[in-house]
Design a protein around this motif. Structure first.
Motif, PDB file in Angstrom:
ATOM      1  N   VAL A 234      60.557  52.597  16.899  1.00 61.98           N
ATOM      2  CA  VAL A 234      59.573  52.716  17.984  1.00 61.98           C
ATOM      3  C   VAL A 234      58.169  52.887  17.407  1.00 61.98           C
ATOM      4  N   TYR A 235      58.048  53.701  16.372  1.00 59.70           N
ATOM      5  CA  TYR A 235      56.754  53.953  15.715  1.00 59.70           C
ATOM      6  C   TYR A 235      56.180  52.657  15.141  1.00 59.70           C
ATOM      7  N   ILE A 236      57.010  51.871  14.466  1.00 59.01           N
ATOM      8  CA  ILE A 236      56.561  50.603  13.870  1.00 59.01           C
ATOM      9  C   ILE A 236      56.091  49.643  14.963  1.00 59.01           C
ATOM     10  N   LEU A 237      56.860  49.541  16.044  1.00 55.61           N
ATOM     11  CA  LEU A 237      56.478  48.658  17.149  1.00 55.61           C
ATOM     12  C   LEU A 237      55.158  49.104  17.783  1.00 55.61           C
ATOM     13  N   LEU A 238      54.953  50.421  17.886  1.00 60.67           N
ATOM     14  CA  LEU A 238      53.707  50.937  18.452  1.00 60.67           C
ATOM     15  C   LEU A 238      52.515  50.618  17.557  1.00 60.67           C
ATOM     16  N   VAL A 239      52.697  50.733  16.231  1.00 57.16           N
ATOM     17  CA  VAL A 239      51.612  50.408  15.298  1.00 57.16           C
ATOM     18  C   VAL A 239      51.206  48.945  15.453  1.00 57.16           C
ATOM     19  N   ILE A 240      52.196  48.053  15.518  1.00 56.99           N
ATOM     20  CA  ILE A 240      51.896  46.621  15.664  1.00 56.99           C
ATOM     21  C   ILE A 240      51.242  46.346  17.019  1.00 56.99           C
ATOM     22  N   PHE A 241      51.764  46.985  18.077  1.00 52.36           N
ATOM     23  CA  PHE A 241      51.196  46.781  19.413  1.00 52.36           C
ATOM     24  C   PHE A 241      49.743  47.230  19.470  1.00 52.36           C
ATOM     25  N   PHE A 242      49.442  48.414  18.950  1.00 55.44           N
ATOM     26  CA  PHE A 242      48.082  48.939  19.028  1.00 55.44           C
ATOM     27  C   PHE A 242      47.136  48.164  18.108  1.00 55.44           C
TER      28      PHE A 242
END
Length: 349
Positions: A234-242
């Motif tokens: 989830v953290y990795i996906l959030l970094v890419i999204f932001f």
């Protein structure tokens, strides 16, 4: 300011607008500090960290934490006023750097001290190589630029031909800096802060307890409880999204393409207008992904060491990104100040 039009107007309103923005920033900082201080104080109280578990004890702790945050905000503003820049970031860097000796001692105590000569030397080389590789990767992310060539057509102005010069659009590999990491970490910690208000902690006895354990980075990359590593995904996906989100509100390919068209500029081999916008968007998406992957690699290193080897490396990951970025930017700021000083001295002479 980019996300809120009213604040963007204040930013463009000269010195008065900047003063209003500074005042708003101070008030918001104090408000956030009070909220965070209250959550931390409640958590300290639940863990037995407060001697006086009454209203006065809680209020005293909240005021002390808020006052400390306000004091450091004031120090950051003084650093900015002296022309160095990155005021509060410099304070953060000092805090991070102060923990480096302790972390290095911990690494060498676990992997080098007490080992045979060959494994000790090998482990030392690996530790140093990983740190150097991380620093080099961060420097490349911060300084790497994809230059898009732009050519301006010649046009008649009066009796002279003007234009015809060439320039470029510099697109940074890490267009959003450390913002995606900060946003992702903050969003992951938000449920933890809310739950601390209600005395809910991470445990295996309830659904919320399992969720909080998954949001806690200390439980990631642990093979004994691998299910909690879903939080890392989830953290990795959030970094890419932001990374994509922040870049989308700070760089508008359509606006850049329209401005180039009005000024008679074009990218060689690309038609002006919509084709230019589509070309910039395609290049930007690829660059953002590379930058986001680089940020992710740097950030998950400490989680990997914590989960696999049970080693706390606080100066890696996000902290190292902040340290390297601030040092590079501060050096540039000081160099520019020295350049201005040299020009002033030359003009006076």
């Amino acid at each position: 300011t980019i996300a809120i039009p009213k604040l963007e107007e204040l930013q463009k309103d000269g010195e008065n607008g900047k003063k209003v923005l500074a005042s708003i920033t101070r008030y918001v900082t104090v408000a956030l500090a009070i909220i965070e201080a209250a959550a931390m104080t409640i958590a300290f109280g639940n863990q037995g960290g407060l001697e006086d578990k009454n209203a006065l004890g809680y209020i005293t702790a909240i005021i002390a934490l808020t006052a400390g945050s306000s004091f450091f905000m004031w120090i950051g503003e003084r650093i900015n006023e002296k022309g160095v820049g990155n005021g509060i970031s410099v304070v953060l860097v000092i805090n991070i750097v102060s923990t480096i000796p302790q972390d290095i001692v911990g690494l060498f105590s676990q992997f080098v001290v007490g080992k045979d000569i060959a494994p000790a030397i090998l482990n030392s080389i690996i530790i140093i190589a990983v740190l150097i590789a991380l620093i080099v990767l961060i420097v490349l992310l911060n300084s790497g630029v994809r230059k898009i060539p732009v050519q301006y057509a010649k046009k008649m102005q009066g009796r002279k031909m003007v234009g015809g010069n060439s320039t470029n659009i510099p697109l940074k590999i890490n267009t959003s800096g450390v913002i995606p990491v900060i946003f992702a970490s903050s969003l992951m910690q938000f449920p933890v802060v809310i739950c601390s208000f209600f005395g809910i902690s991470g445990n295996k006895e309830s659904v919320w307890g399992h969720i909080l354990l998954g949001l806690n980075s200390s439980n990631w990359c642990n093979f004994d409880d691998i299910v909690y590593s879903i939080g890392l995904i989830v953290y990795i996906l959030l970094v890419i999204f932001f990374a994509y989100f922040y870049t989308s509100i700070t760089f508008n390919p359509m606006e850049v393409a329209e401005n180039m068209k009005k000024q008679g500029g074009f990218i060689p081999g690309i038609r002006p207008g919509k084709p230019t916008s589509e070309y910039l968007t395609r290049i930007l998406n690829a660059i953002i992904f590379i930058g986001a992957v680089g940020l992710t690699i740097v950030c998950i290193i400490p989680f990997f060491f914590k989960g696999i080897f049970n080693v706390q490396v606080s100066f890696a990951g996000t902290s190292l990104i902040i340290v390297v970025s601030v040092i590079v930017e501060t050096i540039k700021q000081i160099e520019s100040q020295m350049l201005v000083r040299n020009y002033k001295g030359f003009l006076n002479n």
